[in-house]
Design a protein around this motif. Structure first.
Motif, PDB file in Angstrom:
ATOM      1  N   PHE A 104       3.509   4.766  -4.610  1.00  0.00           N
ATOM      2  CA  PHE A 104       3.725   4.263  -4.026  1.00  0.00           C
ATOM      3  C   PHE A 104       4.645   3.934  -5.040  1.00  0.00           C
ATOM      4  O   PHE A 104       6.459   4.193  -4.823  1.00  0.00           O
ATOM      5  CB  PHE A 104       3.022   3.297  -3.301  1.00  0.00           C
ATOM      6  CG  PHE A 104       4.588   1.802  -2.597  1.00  0.00           C
ATOM      7  CD1 PHE A 104       4.884   2.501  -2.095  1.00  0.00           C
ATOM      8  CD2 PHE A 104       4.329   1.011  -3.371  1.00  0.00           C
ATOM      9  CE1 PHE A 104       6.131   1.631  -1.021  1.00  0.00           C
ATOM     10  CE2 PHE A 104       5.719  -0.195  -3.296  1.00  0.00           C
ATOM     11  CZ  PHE A 104       6.331   0.336  -1.828  1.00  0.00           C
ATOM     12  N   PHE A 105       4.041   3.461  -6.334  1.00  0.00           N
ATOM     13  CA  PHE A 105       5.070   2.772  -7.586  1.00  0.00           C
ATOM     14  C   PHE A 105       5.864   3.252  -7.733  1.00  0.00           C
ATOM     15  O   PHE A 105       6.907   3.964  -7.903  1.00  0.00           O
ATOM     16  CB  PHE A 105       4.464   2.056  -7.921  1.00  0.00           C
ATOM     17  CG  PHE A 105       3.356   0.786  -7.699  1.00  0.00           C
ATOM     18  CD1 PHE A 105       4.084  -0.324  -6.720  1.00  0.00           C
ATOM     19  CD2 PHE A 105       2.545   0.035  -8.086  1.00  0.00           C
ATOM     20  CE1 PHE A 105       4.021  -1.233  -6.762  1.00  0.00           C
ATOM     21  CE2 PHE A 105       1.846  -1.128  -7.997  1.00  0.00           C
ATOM     22  CZ  PHE A 105       3.022  -1.863  -7.094  1.00  0.00           C
ATOM     23  N   GLN A 106       5.174   4.819  -8.111  1.00  0.00           N
ATOM     24  CA  GLN A 106       5.834   6.227  -9.089  1.00  0.00           C
ATOM     25  C   GLN A 106       7.264   6.902  -8.176  1.00  0.00           C
ATOM     26  O   GLN A 106       7.946   6.932  -8.360  1.00  0.00           O
ATOM     27  CB  GLN A 106       5.120   7.488  -9.496  1.00  0.00           C
ATOM     28  CG  GLN A 106       3.892   7.408 -10.554  1.00  0.00           C
ATOM     29  CD  GLN A 106       3.172   8.396 -11.335  1.00  0.00           C
ATOM     30  OE1 GLN A 106       2.354   8.708 -10.435  1.00  0.00           O
ATOM     31  NE2 GLN A 106       3.112   8.698 -11.894  1.00  0.00           N
ATOM     32  N   ALA A 184      11.146  -6.145  -7.095  1.00  0.00           N
ATOM     33  CA  ALA A 184      11.271  -4.949  -6.469  1.00  0.00           C
ATOM     34  C   ALA A 184      10.072  -4.486  -5.699  1.00  0.00           C
ATOM     35  O   ALA A 184       9.810  -3.959  -4.113  1.00  0.00           O
ATOM     36  CB  ALA A 184      12.455  -4.499  -6.607  1.00  0.00           C
ATOM     37  N   LEU A 185       9.729  -3.520  -6.909  1.00  0.00           N
ATOM     38  CA  LEU A 185       8.521  -2.890  -6.302  1.00  0.00           C
ATOM     39  C   LEU A 185       7.423  -4.322  -5.920  1.00  0.00           C
ATOM     40  O   LEU A 185       6.960  -3.762  -4.590  1.00  0.00           O
ATOM     41  CB  LEU A 185       8.068  -2.040  -7.950  1.00  0.00           C
ATOM     42  CG  LEU A 185       8.678  -1.440  -8.379  1.00  0.00           C
ATOM     43  CD1 LEU A 185       8.239  -1.365  -9.230  1.00  0.00           C
ATOM     44  CD2 LEU A 185       8.517  -0.334  -7.669  1.00  0.00           C
ATOM     45  N   ALA A 189       6.241  -3.232  -1.418  1.00  0.00           N
ATOM     46  CA  ALA A 189       4.337  -2.623  -1.596  1.00  0.00           C
ATOM     47  C   ALA A 189       4.040  -4.211   0.133  1.00  0.00           C
ATOM     48  O   ALA A 189       3.531  -3.555   0.426  1.00  0.00           O
ATOM     49  CB  ALA A 189       3.655  -2.866  -2.817  1.00  0.00           C
ATOM     50  N   ILE A 190       4.874  -5.270  -0.399  1.00  0.00           N
ATOM     51  CA  ILE A 190       4.162  -6.414   0.204  1.00  0.00           C
ATOM     52  C   ILE A 190       4.739  -5.868   1.647  1.00  0.00           C
ATOM     53  O   ILE A 190       4.094  -5.544   2.772  1.00  0.00           O
ATOM     54  CB  ILE A 190       4.537  -7.490   0.084  1.00  0.00           C
ATOM     55  CG1 ILE A 190       3.873  -7.934  -0.982  1.00  0.00           C
ATOM     56  CG2 ILE A 190       3.892  -9.280   1.367  1.00  0.00           C
ATOM     57  CD1 ILE A 190       4.123  -8.924  -1.650  1.00  0.00           C
ATOM     58  N   GLU A 191       6.283  -5.675   1.269  1.00  0.00           N
ATOM     59  CA  GLU A 191       7.071  -5.380   3.072  1.00  0.00           C
ATOM     60  C   GLU A 191       6.352  -4.205   3.508  1.00  0.00           C
ATOM     61  O   GLU A 191       6.962  -4.107   5.020  1.00  0.00           O
ATOM     62  CB  GLU A 191       8.872  -5.196   3.159  1.00  0.00           C
ATOM     63  CG  GLU A 191       8.845  -7.279   2.254  1.00  0.00           C
ATOM     64  CD  GLU A 191       8.603  -8.615   2.816  1.00  0.00           C
ATOM     65  OE1 GLU A 191       8.604  -8.200   4.268  1.00  0.00           O
ATOM     66  OE2 GLU A 191       8.435  -9.551   2.456  1.00  0.00           O
TER      67      GLU A 191
END
Length: 327
Positions: A104-106, A184-185, A189-191
């Motif tokens: 996800f982060f990448q 932003a990351l 991830a949360i939203e």
């Protein structure tokens, strides 16, 4: 004396500031027409079925699990064109949690950096305009047209109370700036529940942004007391990131965010996602608990180092998820 004379000659610019909006949920305006040419860089389309299919490209671009774990700061221009429909199913059942989070982060980091790069170009142009006017010469017709373009794009109204040109420029300088990638990351991830929410899968919606009066997705438990709101849908994930930046840069609820960011600029401090998270209690009705979750997520996943990350020059790879038919 030069600036005083300039003010008398130029007069005043009409500017009306928006009143603070009581909603805590982020409200957006359409930005689907915000296109970007990648500044003339070559573009290559890469189709993939599973993220594992991208491993050879990631290795070639030195964007691997190992480089990420070592603290990735040089990031290739990977532009995911759609949140994959199978991402939720695969990551829940087939991929370890840490692997899911890294994927996800990448995938998100290049999008954030590209949107920030676009914002940085805008900021550079604004500061050049501001420098020309600060130098004491009368703004040209071209300068005033550019000023109006910025004002229209970043919600500095040209209707209402009369204020000097300088105040318009100062307001725009607060509004046209980047958002730290770590922040932003963490919010994405949360939203978006790590890219697995219905809104992410159906509408590339990564930041839970509400909209009224435009196409969007109706929440299953829509609260009627909040009005006929929807969750905004986007053409691509990059459009969602662009909208998020514009939201933080223009919405009255995030004045503190812009104020603290500007103060960091003035003091010569690097922008910190973990620090600026403290200003976003109005992004969610959870308030302080939401801020605490953002900061915990940044710390637990070592995201602060990404605030120093930058895009490498070269080819833009547009990543297009495709599906292999069963049987």
């Amino acid at each position: 004396m030069g600036r005083f004379v300039l003010a008398l000659v130029v007069g005043f610019v009409v500017l009306g500031f928006c009143n603070a909006f009581n909603q805590t949920a982020p409200i957006i305006k359409p930005i689907d027409d915000w296109e970007w040419s990648y500044q003339g860089r070559p573009v290559e389309t890469v189709e993939f079925v599973a993220f594992a299919d991208l491993v050879p490209l990631a290795s070639e671009l030195n964007y691997t699990a190992e480089t990420w774990s070592a603290g990735q700061t040089e990031v290739p221009r990977l532009v995911l064109q759609q949140v994959p429909e199978r991402f939720a199913e695969v990551t829940v059942h087939e991929v370890p949690v840490e692997h899911k989070k890294r994927i996800f982060f990448q995938m998100m980091l290049p999008l954030v950096l590209i949107a920030n790069e676009e914002m940085a170009y805008e900021r550079e142009a604004l500061l050049a305009l501001k420098a020309r006017i600060d130098a004491g010469r009368i703004p040209s017709a071209k300068d005033l047209i550019e000023l109006r373009r910025f004002a229209d794009k970043y919600d500095v109204s040209m209707e209402g109370d009369v204020v000097p040109v300088q105040k318009v420029l100062d307001t725009l300088e607060h509004r046209i700036d980047i958002v730290p990638p770590s922040l932003a990351l963490a919010q994405a991830a949360i939203e978006s529940a790590w890219g697995t929410s219905r809104f992410a899968l159906e509408g590339n919606a990564l930041f839970g942004q509400w909209t009224f009066g435009r196409k969007g997705m109706v929440p299953e438990e829509q609260r009627t007391e909040k009005g006929d709101y929807k969750v905004a849908a986007f053409h691509t994930p990059l459009h969602s990131v662009r909208s998020y930046l514009r939201n933080l840069n223009t919405h009255p609820a995030y004045r503190d965010f812009r104020k603290h960011r500007a103060a960091a600029r003035t003091d010569g401090r690097s922008l910190s996602g973990k620090s600026l998270a403290a200003t976003l209690s109005r992004y969610s009705e959870r308030g302080a608990a939401y801020v605490k979750e953002i900061r915990h997520l940044i710390a637990a996943n070592g995201l602060s180092i990404l605030d120093r990350s930058k895009l490498v020059d070269g080819t833009v790879y547009e990543l297009v998820p495709v599906w292999r038919a069963a049987g």
